[in-house]
Motif scaffolding. Sequence first.
Motif, mmCIF file in Angstrom:
data_model
loop_
_atom_site.group_PDB
_atom_site.id
_atom_site.type_symbol
_atom_site.label_atom_id
_atom_site.label_comp_id
_atom_site.label_asym_id
_atom_site.label_seq_id
_atom_site.Cartn_x
_atom_site.Cartn_y
_atom_site.Cartn_z
ATOM 1 N N ALA A 19 10.905 7.234 2.090
ATOM 2 C CA ALA A 19 9.538 7.778 2.099
ATOM 3 C C ALA A 19 9.126 8.278 0.721
ATOM 4 C CB ALA A 19 9.430 8.894 3.129
ATOM 5 N N LYS A 20 10.062 8.877 -0.011
ATOM 6 C CA LYS A 20 9.753 9.418 -1.337
ATOM 7 C C LYS A 20 9.268 8.346 -2.295
ATOM 8 C CE LYS A 20 12.970 13.365 -1.283
ATOM 9 N NZ LYS A 20 14.247 13.896 -1.846
ATOM 10 N N TYR B 256 5.065 1.671 8.094
ATOM 11 C CA TYR B 256 4.479 2.952 7.702
ATOM 12 C C TYR B 256 3.200 3.173 8.495
ATOM 13 C CZ TYR B 256 1.201 5.879 5.039
ATOM 14 O OH TYR B 256 0.257 6.806 4.674
ATOM 15 N N LYS C 51 0.032 9.490 8.629
ATOM 16 C CA LYS C 51 0.097 10.672 9.487
ATOM 17 C C LYS C 51 -1.222 10.858 10.246
ATOM 18 C CE LYS C 51 2.349 14.071 7.819
ATOM 19 N NZ LYS C 51 2.774 15.224 6.981
ATOM 20 N N ARG D 38 15.701 7.799 5.633
ATOM 21 C CA ARG D 38 14.271 7.821 5.906
ATOM 22 C C ARG D 38 13.540 8.684 4.871
ATOM 23 N NH1 ARG D 38 12.567 6.711 11.004
ATOM 24 N NH2 ARG D 38 14.458 7.636 11.892
ATOM 25 N N VAL E 14 5.109 9.424 0.615
ATOM 26 C CA VAL E 14 4.727 9.762 1.985
ATOM 27 C C VAL E 14 5.822 10.628 2.598
ATOM 28 C CG1 VAL E 14 3.380 7.641 2.234
ATOM 29 C CG2 VAL E 14 5.782 7.671 2.976
ATOM 30 N N THR E 15 5.610 11.094 3.824
ATOM 31 C CA THR E 15 6.608 11.913 4.498
ATOM 32 C C THR E 15 7.515 11.045 5.362
ATOM 33 O OG1 THR E 15 5.198 12.320 6.424
ATOM 34 C CG2 THR E 15 4.992 13.839 4.567
ATOM 35 N N ALA E 16 8.696 11.550 5.634
ATOM 36 C CA ALA E 16 9.670 10.798 6.420
ATOM 37 C C ALA E 16 9.152 10.480 7.819
ATOM 38 C CB ALA E 16 10.978 11.586 6.517
ATOM 39 N N SER E 17 8.341 11.357 8.385
ATOM 40 C CA SER E 17 7.823 11.145 9.740
ATOM 41 C C SER E 17 6.879 9.956 9.836
ATOM 42 C CB SER E 17 7.100 12.399 10.238
ATOM 43 O OG SER E 17 5.972 12.684 9.419
ATOM 44 N N GLU E 18 6.421 9.460 8.664
ATOM 45 C CA GLU E 18 5.497 8.318 8.656
ATOM 46 C C GLU E 18 6.222 6.972 8.571
ATOM 47 O OE1 GLU E 18 1.591 9.732 6.356
ATOM 48 O OE2 GLU E 18 3.435 10.326 5.308
ATOM 49 N N ILE E 19 7.552 6.996 8.498
ATOM 50 C CA ILE E 19 8.363 5.780 8.390
ATOM 51 C C ILE E 19 9.072 5.505 9.712
ATOM 52 C CG2 ILE E 19 10.306 4.672 7.222
ATOM 53 C CD1 ILE E 19 7.886 5.007 5.414
#
Length: 377
Positions: free
Chosen positions: A55-56, A214, A217, A51, A60-65
């Motif tokens: 995301a990278k 996606y 956030k 994840r 974006v951040t991993a929490s958005e995937i």
Amino acid sequence: MKTIYLDNAATTQIDDEVIEVIHSSMKNNYGNPSSIHQFGRKAKSAVETARINIAKHFNVTASEIIFTAGGTEADNLILHNAVLNLGVKRIVTSKIEHHAVLHTCNHLEKTYNIIVDYVDVDEFGSVNIEHLEKLLSNTTTKTLVSLMLINNEIGNFLDVENISTICKNNNALFHSDTVQAIAHYTIDLQKIPIDFVVASAHKFHGPKGVGFAYFKKGFGISPMLHGGEQEKGARSSTENVHSILGMEKALDIAISNLEKDKKQIGSLKKYFISELQKISVNIEFNGLSNNLNKSSYNILNVRFPIANDMLLFSLDMAGIAVSGGSACQSGSNKGSHVLSEILNDNEAEKTSIRFSFSKYTTKQEIDFVLNYIKNNI
């Protein structure tokens, strides 16, 4: 018999390295990511590492995937969430979107009494910007715009930067079905403010049955599937560990080789266009698919100067795998809703074929197909 695969917009051959990753995971990483013992923790760690790495690629951040079973589920999750959780009362889309969006919008309209408006497109399948602005202006109704980044049938690019700016200026949320764009083009979601995008691994040489959504956030997610707390409560179901790792690998390979693959595949498309035009000046191209600057480098939708319901079948019998795209095409009762929308009745009756290429496509294969067309059209 020689076989040639030119239907890569439908699905792609899985990379050997991806198969190795999946095989290794199936043998050595079979724990349930929700289990607390060492086998579960190992699987959970692999999923979360994937994840982060995915995301990278999109800044974006991993929490958005959120991992899903593919693009269709991801589109459904986003659209349902917009209506049921984010207060969206109106969706603006176009009539040439993928059915994962169109059918979902129809369902939401009937079930939840939301408004669905359709922005005009021209004869080439391009969105009418002025009409979109008109649809979004002078309204207080919470609206989501859903327009695909690359059309899966005709390959048209969406003017995504302009669309995202228009949405932002009119306080509308913006969802884009990016299935045909992920891993084929660089997408920096910090530079282009799209609120929701989707991916499906089998479009970029990964496994079928896995993808992601996606969510920018700040947007809460109400799940469609209930029964567990997987994916931070956004999607109940044991994660498909092996396929997620395969998707991670496929994405990494595709993005690492992106410019090289674009150049190679784009040159084949350019060659194919020029040779088709030599066969007949009456061969035409649907949408903007023959414009190398305004369409995807791997999709070409060709309209032949004939109506031959058996052409798709005869190509298959010759070992050539492609997709039909005309309004009256063998193998499809309804034909292409995209071509029916942008072509007049006479042109829509002609036989259209979508050819879509990959890094595995060779010039020799293109020449074989051209020779077949020359002798059979």
